[in-house]
Design a protein around this motif. Structure first.
Motif: not given
Length: 144
Positions: A26-41
């Motif tokens: 929940w609190t690390t940007p690269d990990r969060y992006a991998r599961w939370a449907y977030a665009a890389p970067g």
């Protein structure tokens, strides 16, 4: 800060991961992006009370929605209360994520109150999708 007017949902899951791994997801940007449907970067996080966050969510049809907010409460491996900026609303909407470790598993409880039943239903659907994705992410690799 808006906590809504009584249209509330609560989602509870037991995850096959210790609280520290769930917290890091929940609190690390690269990990969060991998599961939370977030665009890389697109994910930025300053995880402390008053710290800000942002992410661009990508929908299944390729649409992109920038999200912003701040952290209201932070208790490592236990509680994260996130304020989410909502267009057209004067105050951020609060969502809490509570973690309770039980050995190698963690019970997660997500709560949010909204102003209308429609907002609650939409938020609950989104949070359910997030928890489904988080569950799959944590199950995918012990080194997440």
């Amino acid at each position: 800060m808006s906590t809504g007017t009584g249209f509330t949902y609560t989602l509870t899951r037991t995850l096959d991961a210790p609280a520290d791994r769930v917290w890091q997801a929940w609190t690390t940007p690269d990990r969060y992006a991998r599961w939370a449907y977030a665009a890389p970067g697109s994910v930025e996080m300053d995880v402390r009370p008053g710290g800000v966050w942002k992410a661009t969510v990508v929908t299944p049809d390729g649409g992109e929605f920038p999200l912003t907010g701040s952290y209201l409460e932070v208790e490592r491996n236990r509680l994260l209360v996130v304020g989410m900026d909502v267009p057209g609303k004067p105050a951020p909407q609060a969502m809490s994520v509570e973690l309770a470790e039980d050995g190698t598993r963690t019970r997660i409880v997500v709560r949010q109150s909204c102003d209308t039943a429609e907002e609650r239903d939409t938020a609950e659907q989104g949070s359910t999708m997030l928890l489904d994705s988080l569950t799959a992410f944590l199950a995918g690799d012990a080194a997440n």
